[in-house]
Write a protein that holds these residues in place. Structure first.
Motif, short mmCIF file in Angstrom:
data_model
loop_
_atom_site.label_atom_id
_atom_site.label_comp_id
_atom_site.label_asym_id
_atom_site.label_seq_id
_atom_site.Cartn_x
_atom_site.Cartn_y
_atom_site.Cartn_z
N VAL A 125 7.90 21.12 -7.95
CA VAL A 125 7.03 21.86 -8.87
C VAL A 125 5.56 21.67 -8.52
O VAL A 125 4.79 22.64 -8.42
CB VAL A 125 7.29 21.41 -10.32
N THR A 126 5.15 20.42 -8.29
CA THR A 126 3.74 20.16 -8.01
C THR A 126 3.32 20.77 -6.67
O THR A 126 2.18 21.21 -6.51
CB THR A 126 3.43 18.66 -8.01
N GLY A 170 11.88 18.43 -9.45
CA GLY A 170 10.78 17.50 -9.69
C GLY A 170 11.27 16.25 -10.39
O GLY A 170 12.48 16.05 -10.55
N SER A 226 -2.77 23.25 -14.58
CA SER A 226 -1.68 22.90 -13.67
C SER A 226 -0.76 21.85 -14.29
O SER A 226 0.46 21.86 -14.04
CB SER A 226 -2.24 22.39 -12.33
N GLN A 242 3.27 22.42 -14.97
CA GLN A 242 4.25 21.43 -14.53
C GLN A 242 5.17 21.05 -15.67
O GLN A 242 6.40 21.04 -15.52
CB GLN A 242 3.51 20.21 -14.00
N TYR A 245 9.26 21.72 -16.08
CA TYR A 245 10.18 20.60 -16.31
C TYR A 245 10.97 20.79 -17.60
O TYR A 245 12.19 20.58 -17.64
CB TYR A 245 9.40 19.29 -16.39
#
Length: 305
Positions: free
Chosen positions: A58-59, A176, A202, A206, A210
């Motif tokens: 994800v990051t 993630g 951001s 994230q 999740y």
């Protein structure tokens, strides 16, 4: 440009009691840690070609499309200070040192964040209830303990929890690691610990990605839960909250009232906590980023007329 690669296994505890599957995580570091790319292999699934699907972190997806606020100014400030403080002739070596100075700060900040994450994880899981804490991080740990006391009615059911969402029918796949998962009654709460200078869009993207993935995995596990004497072992969770928790910190100021980045960050004994985010809204924002990444991979043919 040196690049180091390694693989580790992360348990995906979407049943929140024991690992059900495992995913392989490969992290690639380059430029002194200023750029990272994480890719995951979903070892328990097969794609349409009969292969184990690989998805990005994800990051990594977010950072490939978004620039952190003030990042360019921060790098330019390092270069300006490096040039103003340099004496003598500029050589290729001194130029490289000046240009990479911001990478060193990024690396140091990442190491501080990793150290604090390990301490918190040890406290939450009782795997290290009496950690050795540096003077720098002691106020941050105090802030965590105060926060944990305030949320003592939430039981920690997972720390460093691997998560993924794989929907090949709509070309979606990512994975993630959630810093911590808590439960209270029929509610779940995921938390992301931050040691950055602020909380940004951001971070919420994230969390949205999740939380959405966790909701899907819980629903999938509930639907397929084994039965015992006709009683299905269902997970009674029907709501997932998601919060970012930032440990307040700042660089000391120099004689001119400017941040002195050559010195260590100073943490305070308090946290900045976001409200529980709108998971649907921030998941949509993440998907916009996801699709933009895919669009940029495609090649649009052009011709002269």
């Amino acid at each position: 440009m040196a690049t180091i690669e390694h693989k580790i296994k992360i348990p995906v505890a979407f049943n929140l009691s024991e690992p059900m599957v495992q995913i392989n995580k490969k992290t690639t570091y380059s430029n002194g840690g200023s750029r990272t790319h994480r890719q995951y292999e979903l070892s328990h699934l097969l794609d349409i070609e009969g292969k184990k699907p690989r998805v990005d972190g994800v990051t990594s997806i977010i950072s490939s499309q978004l620039t952190a606020p003030g990042l360019d100014y921060w790098k330019q400030d390092w270069i300006r200070r490096g040039l103003s403080g340099h004496k003598g002739e500029l050589t290729s070596g001194s130029i490289d040192e000046i240009m990479s100075a911001s990478d060193k700060e990024a690396q140091t900040s990442m190491e501080i964040g990793n150290d604090l994450h390990k301490i918190i994880s040890g406290l939450l899981t009782d795997s290290n209830p009496y950690p050795i804490v540096s003077d720098q991080l002691r106020p941050a740990v105090t802030a965590f303990l105060r926060w944990r006391n305030q949320y003592s009615d939430w039981k920690c059911v997972g720390s460093e929890v691997g998560i993924y969402n794989y929907e090949p029918a709509i070309d979606i796949g990512y994975a993630g690691t959630i810093d911590a998962v808590f439960a209270r009654g029929s509610e779940l709460m995921i938390v992301d610990w931050k040691t950055s200078s602020g909380l940004y869009d951001s971070n919420y993207m994230q969390l949205g990605a999740y939380a959405y993935a966790l909701q899907r995995l819980v629903q999938e596990y509930t639907a397929n839960a084994p039965s015992n004497n006709g009683n299905s072992h269902k997970i009674p969770f029907n709501n997932v909250e998601a919060r970012a928790i930032r440990f307040v910190n700042a660089y000391p100021l120099d004689d001119n009232g400017k941040k002195d980045r050559s010195k260590a960050k100073i943490f305070e004994d308090q946290v900045e906590q976001s409200e529980s985010i709108d998971v649907s809204f921030w998941m949509d924002a993440f998907l916009s980023c996801y699709h933009l990444r895919d669009a940029r991979k495609s090649k649009v043919k052009t011709h002269l007329i």
